[in-house]
Design a protein around this motif. Structure first.
Motif, PDB file in Angstrom:
ATOM      1  N   MET A   1       0.843  -1.180   0.000  1.00 17.73           N
ATOM      2  CA  MET A   1       0.000   0.000   0.000  1.00 17.73           C
ATOM      3  C   MET A   1       0.884   1.238   0.000  1.00 17.73           C
ATOM      4  SD  MET A   1      -3.049   1.084   2.656  1.00 17.73           S
ATOM      5  CE  MET A   1      -4.079  -0.286   2.202  1.00 17.73           C
ATOM      6  N   ASN A   2       0.533   2.193  -0.830  1.00 15.61           N
ATOM      7  CA  ASN A   2       1.278   3.443  -0.913  1.00 15.61           C
ATOM      8  C   ASN A   2       0.708   4.440   0.088  1.00 15.61           C
ATOM      9  OD1 ASN A   2       3.024   2.647  -2.976  1.00 15.61           O
ATOM     10  ND2 ASN A   2       1.469   3.060  -4.516  1.00 15.61           N
ATOM     11  N   ILE A   3       1.531   4.767   1.080  1.00 11.64           N
ATOM     12  CA  ILE A   3       1.120   5.619   2.188  1.00 11.64           C
ATOM     13  C   ILE A   3       1.778   6.991   2.061  1.00 11.64           C
ATOM     14  CG2 ILE A   3       1.204   5.910   4.703  1.00 11.64           C
ATOM     15  CD1 ILE A   3      -0.461   3.565   4.081  1.00 11.64           C
ATOM     16  N   ALA A   4       0.985   8.019   2.366  1.00  7.70           N
ATOM     17  CA  ALA A   4       1.520   9.372   2.507  1.00  7.70           C
ATOM     18  C   ALA A   4       1.357   9.755   3.966  1.00  7.70           C
ATOM     19  CB  ALA A   4       0.750  10.352   1.628  1.00  7.70           C
ATOM     20  N   ALA A   5       2.329  10.438   4.509  1.00 10.49           N
ATOM     21  CA  ALA A   5       2.238  10.940   5.879  1.00 10.49           C
ATOM     22  C   ALA A   5       2.157  12.454   5.796  1.00 10.49           C
ATOM     23  CB  ALA A   5       3.449  10.511   6.687  1.00 10.49           C
ATOM     24  N   TYR A   6       1.272  13.024   6.614  1.00 13.47           N
ATOM     25  CA  TYR A   6       1.148  14.482   6.639  1.00 13.47           C
ATOM     26  C   TYR A   6       1.440  14.997   8.036  1.00 13.47           C
ATOM     27  CZ  TYR A   6      -0.414  19.241   6.396  1.00 13.47           C
ATOM     28  OH  TYR A   6      -0.437  20.607   6.473  1.00 13.47           O
ATOM     29  N   CYS A   7       2.354  15.974   8.110  1.00 10.83           N
ATOM     30  CA  CYS A   7       2.733  16.620   9.366  1.00 10.83           C
ATOM     31  C   CYS A   7       2.549  18.125   9.207  1.00 10.83           C
ATOM     32  CB  CYS A   7       4.211  16.379   9.685  1.00 10.83           C
ATOM     33  SG  CYS A   7       4.732  14.684   9.653  1.00 10.83           S
ATOM     34  N   ARG A   8       2.210  18.764  10.327  1.00  6.85           N
ATOM     35  CA  ARG A   8       2.115  20.223  10.315  1.00  6.85           C
ATOM     36  C   ARG A   8       2.407  20.739  11.705  1.00  6.85           C
ATOM     37  NH1 ARG A   8      -1.166  23.857  12.128  1.00  6.85           N
ATOM     38  NH2 ARG A   8      -2.739  22.343  12.766  1.00  6.85           N
ATOM     39  N   VAL A   9       3.191  21.803  11.765  1.00  3.84           N
ATOM     40  CA  VAL A   9       3.374  22.543  13.013  1.00  3.84           C
ATOM     41  C   VAL A   9       3.012  23.992  12.714  1.00  3.84           C
ATOM     42  CG1 VAL A   9       5.069  21.000  14.062  1.00  3.84           C
ATOM     43  CG2 VAL A   9       5.859  22.862  12.605  1.00  3.84           C
ATOM     44  N   SER A  10       2.398  24.657  13.698  1.00  6.48           N
ATOM     45  CA  SER A  10       1.854  25.983  13.449  1.00  6.48           C
ATOM     46  C   SER A  10       2.852  27.120  13.626  1.00  6.48           C
ATOM     47  CB  SER A  10       0.631  26.224  14.339  1.00  6.48           C
ATOM     48  OG  SER A  10       0.953  25.971  15.674  1.00  6.48           O
ATOM     49  N   THR A  11       3.994  26.845  14.245  1.00  5.50           N
ATOM     50  CA  THR A  11       5.021  27.887  14.350  1.00  5.50           C
ATOM     51  C   THR A  11       6.349  27.292  13.923  1.00  5.50           C
ATOM     52  OG1 THR A  11       5.720  27.411  16.622  1.00  5.50           O
ATOM     53  CG2 THR A  11       3.832  28.886  16.350  1.00  5.50           C
ATOM     54  N   ASP A  12       7.328  28.175  13.711  1.00  2.00           N
ATOM     55  CA  ASP A  12       8.656  27.672  13.356  1.00  2.00           C
ATOM     56  C   ASP A  12       9.613  27.789  14.537  1.00  2.00           C
ATOM     57  OD1 ASP A  12       8.906  30.390  13.355  1.00  2.00           O
ATOM     58  OD2 ASP A  12       9.561  30.559  11.274  1.00  2.00           O
TER      59      ASP A  12
END
Length: 165
Positions: A1-12
């Motif tokens: 199965m081809n998986i994509a992972a998504y990450c997000r942080v709101s500040t740097d």
């Protein structure tokens, strides 16, 4: 199965960037442990989840889904995916129609399950309200500092120089 992972942080800020690195490591290990192919790890840094306007990696991931490159998405939590209930549900439904499920790790929700959308509706509303509450708290704190004559940080304001406080 081809998986994509998504990450997000709101500040740097450094603590948030450390969180991003931890998310990236977790998803790489998750896909390897489950025998899946990690197509790509999409990560937006220093971006709010309340709008999709500047979330380039999120939008790239959706385009790759539409192009048939991804079978499943995994993300840390609903609030990392979206802090806007309508955006969250619209994309979950679109991806579901394409046969692409989303696993929200923290909440243990798979969007392809029978009760997935109901749980997402409820929890996405909480994520949106949390974001609104944080925004109100920040505005309140700024207003109170101004009322007390306390500057709101030492930002470089065009045409002015800081001398002490």
């Amino acid at each position: 199965m081809n998986i994509a992972a998504y990450c997000r942080v709101s500040t740097d800020k450094s603590d948030q960037l450390n969180s991003l690195e931890a998310q990236k490591k977790f998803f790489a290990e998750f896909t390897e442990r489950n025998g899946h192919n990690l197509v790509r790890l999409y990560a937006d840094e220093g971006i709010s989840g309340t709008s999709l306007l500047h979330r380039d990696e999120f939008n790239r991931m959706i385009a790759d889904c539409r192009a048939g490159k991804i079978d499943m998405i995994i993300t840390k939590s609903i609030s990392r995916f979206a802090r806007n209930t309508l955006d969250c549900l619209n994309y979950v439904r679109e991806l579901k129609d394409l046969g692409i499920g989303i696993i929200f790790e923290k909440e243990n929700i798979n969007s392809m399950s029978g009760d997935g959308e109901l749980m997402l509706s409820i929890l996405a509303s909480f994520a949106q309200e949390e974001s609104r509450s944080i925004s109100e708290n920040v505005k309140w704190g700024t207003k109170k500092r101004f009322e007390q004559g306390i500057p709101n940080g030492h930002f470089q304001i065009y045409g002015y120089r800081w001398k002490g406080d």
